[in-house]
Every structure is written in C-alpha cells, then in structure tokens.
Motif scaffolding. Structure first.
Motif, mmCIF file in Angstrom:
data_model
loop_
_atom_site.group_PDB
_atom_site.id
_atom_site.type_symbol
_atom_site.label_atom_id
_atom_site.label_comp_id
_atom_site.label_asym_id
_atom_site.label_seq_id
_atom_site.Cartn_x
_atom_site.Cartn_y
_atom_site.Cartn_z
ATOM 1 N N ASP A 163 0.869 -1.170 0.000
ATOM 2 C CA ASP A 163 0.000 0.000 0.000
ATOM 3 C C ASP A 163 0.907 1.222 0.000
ATOM 4 O O ASP A 163 1.319 1.707 1.056
ATOM 5 N N VAL A 164 1.272 1.660 -1.184
ATOM 6 C CA VAL A 164 2.274 2.708 -1.327
ATOM 7 C C VAL A 164 1.842 3.711 -2.389
ATOM 8 O O VAL A 164 1.017 3.404 -3.256
ATOM 9 N N ASP A 165 2.397 4.916 -2.323
ATOM 10 C CA ASP A 165 2.084 5.920 -3.338
ATOM 11 C C ASP A 165 3.001 5.745 -4.543
ATOM 12 O O ASP A 165 3.910 4.916 -4.543
ATOM 13 N N LYS A 166 2.755 6.559 -5.559
ATOM 14 C CA LYS A 166 3.500 6.410 -6.812
ATOM 15 C C LYS A 166 4.982 6.708 -6.646
ATOM 16 O O LYS A 166 5.818 6.135 -7.356
ATOM 17 N N TYR A 167 5.328 7.571 -5.690
ATOM 18 C CA TYR A 167 6.735 7.923 -5.499
ATOM 19 C C TYR A 167 7.511 6.739 -4.923
ATOM 20 O O TYR A 167 8.677 6.528 -5.265
ATOM 21 N N ALA A 168 6.861 5.971 -4.066
ATOM 22 C CA ALA A 168 7.511 4.781 -3.524
ATOM 23 C C ALA A 168 7.741 3.747 -4.625
ATOM 24 O O ALA A 168 8.792 3.094 -4.671
ATOM 25 N N ILE A 169 6.774 3.600 -5.527
ATOM 26 C CA ILE A 169 6.938 2.670 -6.650
ATOM 27 C C ILE A 169 8.070 3.132 -7.556
ATOM 28 O O ILE A 169 8.891 2.332 -8.023
ATOM 29 N N MET A 170 8.150 4.425 -7.800
ATOM 30 C CA MET A 170 9.211 4.961 -8.653
ATOM 31 C C MET A 170 10.588 4.696 -8.053
ATOM 32 O O MET A 170 11.539 4.389 -8.779
ATOM 33 N N ARG A 171 10.691 4.787 -6.732
ATOM 34 C CA ARG A 171 11.972 4.500 -6.086
ATOM 35 C C ARG A 171 12.264 3.003 -6.082
ATOM 36 O O ARG A 171 13.413 2.586 -6.266
ATOM 37 N N LEU A 172 11.246 2.209 -5.886
ATOM 38 C CA LEU A 172 11.421 0.767 -5.759
ATOM 39 C C LEU A 172 11.943 0.130 -7.037
ATOM 40 O O LEU A 172 12.845 -0.707 -7.009
ATOM 41 N N VAL A 173 11.384 0.527 -8.176
ATOM 42 C CA VAL A 173 11.771 -0.107 -9.445
ATOM 43 C C VAL A 173 12.488 0.842 -10.403
ATOM 44 O O VAL A 173 12.734 0.491 -11.553
ATOM 45 N N GLU A 174 12.785 2.061 -9.932
ATOM 46 C CA GLU A 174 13.515 3.038 -10.747
ATOM 47 C C GLU A 174 12.820 3.281 -12.081
ATOM 48 O O GLU A 174 13.384 3.080 -13.157
ATOM 49 N N ILE A 175 11.569 3.716 -11.976
ATOM 50 C CA ILE A 175 10.761 3.997 -13.158
ATOM 51 C C ILE A 175 10.411 5.476 -13.179
ATOM 52 O O ILE A 175 10.262 6.107 -12.124
ATOM 53 N N HIS A 176 10.308 6.063 -14.370
ATOM 54 C CA HIS A 176 9.963 7.473 -14.502
ATOM 55 C C HIS A 176 8.454 7.671 -14.340
ATOM 56 O O HIS A 176 7.662 6.776 -14.642
ATOM 57 N N ALA A 177 8.073 8.856 -13.908
ATOM 58 C CA ALA A 177 6.661 9.173 -13.682
ATOM 59 C C ALA A 177 5.853 9.027 -14.971
ATOM 60 O O ALA A 177 4.719 8.557 -14.956
ATOM 61 N N ARG A 178 6.448 9.408 -16.094
ATOM 62 C CA ARG A 178 5.711 9.330 -17.366
ATOM 63 C C ARG A 178 5.365 7.895 -17.724
ATOM 64 O O ARG A 178 4.325 7.622 -18.348
ATOM 65 N N ASP A 179 6.239 6.959 -17.353
ATOM 66 C CA ASP A 179 5.961 5.556 -17.631
ATOM 67 C C ASP A 179 4.963 4.982 -16.634
ATOM 68 O O ASP A 179 4.131 4.139 -16.987
ATOM 69 N N LEU A 180 5.024 5.440 -15.401
ATOM 70 C CA LEU A 180 4.073 4.968 -14.393
ATOM 71 C C LEU A 180 2.660 5.438 -14.713
ATOM 72 O O LEU A 180 1.680 4.744 -14.419
ATOM 73 N N ARG A 181 2.540 6.602 -15.351
ATOM 74 C CA ARG A 181 1.213 7.115 -15.714
ATOM 75 C C ARG A 181 0.511 6.200 -16.711
ATOM 76 O O ARG A 181 -0.725 6.185 -16.797
ATOM 77 N N ILE A 182 1.280 5.434 -17.472
ATOM 78 C CA ILE A 182 0.682 4.485 -18.424
ATOM 79 C C ILE A 182 -0.206 3.481 -17.702
ATOM 80 O O ILE A 182 -1.174 2.957 -18.264
ATOM 81 N N LEU A 183 0.094 3.220 -16.423
ATOM 82 C CA LEU A 183 -0.639 2.232 -15.642
ATOM 83 C C LEU A 183 -1.742 2.841 -14.786
ATOM 84 O O LEU A 183 -2.377 2.132 -14.008
ATOM 85 N N ASP A 184 -1.963 4.141 -14.916
ATOM 86 C CA ASP A 184 -3.000 4.813 -14.134
ATOM 87 C C ASP A 184 -4.375 4.363 -14.626
ATOM 88 O O ASP A 184 -4.709 4.548 -15.805
ATOM 89 N N PRO A 185 -5.206 3.771 -13.749
ATOM 90 C CA PRO A 185 -6.515 3.272 -14.186
ATOM 91 C C PRO A 185 -7.480 4.371 -14.619
ATOM 92 O O PRO A 185 -8.472 4.090 -15.297
ATOM 93 N N LEU A 186 -7.212 5.618 -14.235
ATOM 94 C CA LEU A 186 -8.097 6.718 -14.612
ATOM 95 C C LEU A 186 -7.698 7.382 -15.921
ATOM 96 O O LEU A 186 -8.422 8.238 -16.429
ATOM 97 N N LEU A 187 -6.553 7.006 -16.452
ATOM 98 C CA LEU A 187 -6.094 7.576 -17.719
ATOM 99 C C LEU A 187 -6.248 6.546 -18.828
ATOM 100 O O LEU A 187 -6.049 5.349 -18.619
#
Length: 298
Positions: free
Chosen positions: A40-64
């Motif tokens: 149960d983590v926010d997007k910033y924790a995921i970005m640190r965990l797997v070293e992914i950019h915000a623009r790529d993480l947005r691809i997985l946003d269920p609202l987009l």
C-alpha cells in the motif's frame, strides 16, 4: 531492487484503506521465488522501488486512457494490457490493483511459474534426479522477465478468447431467433450483441497491433532483455559471464519452445539477437490474431 531494500515502505492490506485509495495505492509484488507481498504505497515509492519514470508509471493509471503497451526501459518492462497493469524487472513483478477478480488467476499463475525449481528429483533414484534436474535446468535458463511476460501474454490472450466464445454462444441463437421471427425484441437483442462485438473487436485489435508493432522493431524487442542488459553492464567485456539462457531453449512446455523446435540449432551472436523473444511474441500474436478472426467471422 529487492523488497528488503524497501523496508521503509508502508505495508498493509488494501482493506485498511478506502476503495478509491486502494485503486491508486494497492499493488502486489512477486519476487523470483513467487513470494507475494501486498503493498500500500504511493507512486513515489513505486518509482523508487523499481527506478521507473513518472511518465511511464502514468501508463498504468486506471483513470487515464492509454493504449495497449509493452514498453521496454533500461531496467523495467511496462505492461498495460486490458486489466493487467504490470511492471516487470529482472527479478520482480509488480501488479496494480491485485484485488481485481480478473487479476487473481494471473497472480496465481505467476506464483506457480516464477520460482526456479531447485528440488527436482529429491527422494528419487540418482538417474531420475539427473534427468529431472536436466529438464528443470533448461526451463530455469529462460530469463525471469520472459517467464513473467509469457504468463501475462498467455493470460490476456486466454481472457479475450473466453470473452469471444461467450459472445459467440450468445450471438448465433440470437441471429436464429431474428431469422425465424423479426420483432423489436429480437432486433434489440441483436443490436446490443453487435455493439458488444464491436467493442470487443476493438480491444482485441489493440493487443494484436501492439504485438505486431513490437515484432516489427528489433530494437524495441532488444530493450525487453533486462537480464542481458544487466549482465552486460556488470561485465561489459566478459562474454563468459553471460547467463546460460542466452544460449539455451526455454521451458519445454511453453509456447516458445514448441515453435523453437524448428530452429533448435540457433546460436546467439550478439546483444541484438532477439530470436527467442520474437518466437515467444509470434506465438501469442498468432493466438490473438485467431481470436480477431473469430470475431470478424461472427
């Protein structure tokens, strides 16, 4: 990055948060042993965990609304395929919204197929042990990221084929009823089925197009070889350190192995060799193309 490196991340069951928050924060992480951990983590924790950019993480946003995507980055593969929104690294898989009923079978299959078999043949005779170790060794030499990718592709192709068969089973009786008796009720039933068929056809077409685009670009396929890139960065001048899977066939029971029997003498000549991945993608491209043809026939 191993989960142990992210000990500071907040861990709790998704039921402890509101349903809306859970959609944004709830993930499940599966490691190379198939061990699952709810996050149960926010997007910033995921970005640190797997070293992914915000623009790529947005691809997985269920609202987009993003198109179907299989995207290779430096250290991750980003997957947005229908309900499966995943990040694959060389040793872990993260899936968004693990409480989704449609995602449960995918999680279970990943837990079953990700672990490396280390105890094959225990309690059996020496000859049986050697034989089974040989078989499991061949399977285990296929890189982690492709074992995970195969599970996802298999799941999404099977899911869409099942939805197609459901529509088929409803469409033909409805057409028979309309043929025997033209009425407002029968016309409305067929109209609704046609609308559902069109929407499903578009969904299947998107998956097919993404696989076709990936197959058409060797550079994009090479980006999905995470283990190879990691090995190259660790020892750029030593070919002896290349993992065994670079020179071996994958799981003997998998789709890719069945096709690779035709080219079993293939050898890898460089980092740009993508033949094994190409055969994997082609297997599921043919499957999704068959589903699309079913829909067009109906």
């Amino acid at each position: 990055m191993d989960l142990a490196d992210s000990a500071s991340l907040e861990l709790q069951a998704p039921s402890a948060v509101t349903k809306k928050t859970a959609v944004f924060r709830s993930w499940i992480l599966l490691n190379h042993d198939g061990v699952a951990t709810l996050l149960d983590v926010d997007k910033y924790a995921i970005m640190r965990l797997v070293e992914i950019h915000a623009r790529d993480l947005r691809i997985l946003d269920p609202l987009l609304s993003y198109p179907s995507t299989i995207l290779g980055r430096d250290k991750v593969i980003v997957l947005n395929l229908e309900h499966i929104k995943a990040i694959i690294t060389a040793e872990e898989v993260l899936l968004r919204d693990p409480m989704d009923d449609d995602l449960m079978p995918v999680i279970e299959e990943l837990r079953r197929r990700l672990p490396i078999a280390t105890a094959a043949g225990q309690g059996q005779g020496e000859e049986d042990t050697v034989a089974q170790d040989g078989e499991s060794g061949e399977e285990d030499e296929f890189p982690f990221e492709f074992r995970a990718l195969e599970v996802v592709l298999e799941a999404i192709c099977s899911f869409l084929d099942a939805r197609t068969r459901e529509l088929e089973s409803a469409a033909y009786p409805a057409l028979d009823e309309l043929t025997s008796k033209i009425s407002c009720r029968n016309l409305d039933k067929v109209r609704k089925l046609k609308g559902a068929m069109t929407r499903l056809t578009n969904r299947v077409q998107k998956i097919r197009d993404e696989l076709e685009n990936l197959l058409d670009d060797d550079d994009d396929m090479a980006e999905l070889y995470l283990s190879r890139k990691f090995a190259a960065s660790s020892s750029p001048t030593s070919s002896s350190c290349d993992p065994k899977w670079l020179h071996s066939s994958p799981n003997p029971d998998s789709e890719i192995h069945n096709i690779s029997n035709k080219t079993s003498t293939t050898t890898v000549e460089g980092d740009n060799d993508v033949e094994e991945l190409e055969m994997l993608l082609e297997a599921y491209f043919m499957q999704i193309d068959g589903t699309l043809n079913k829909l067009k026939t109906v």
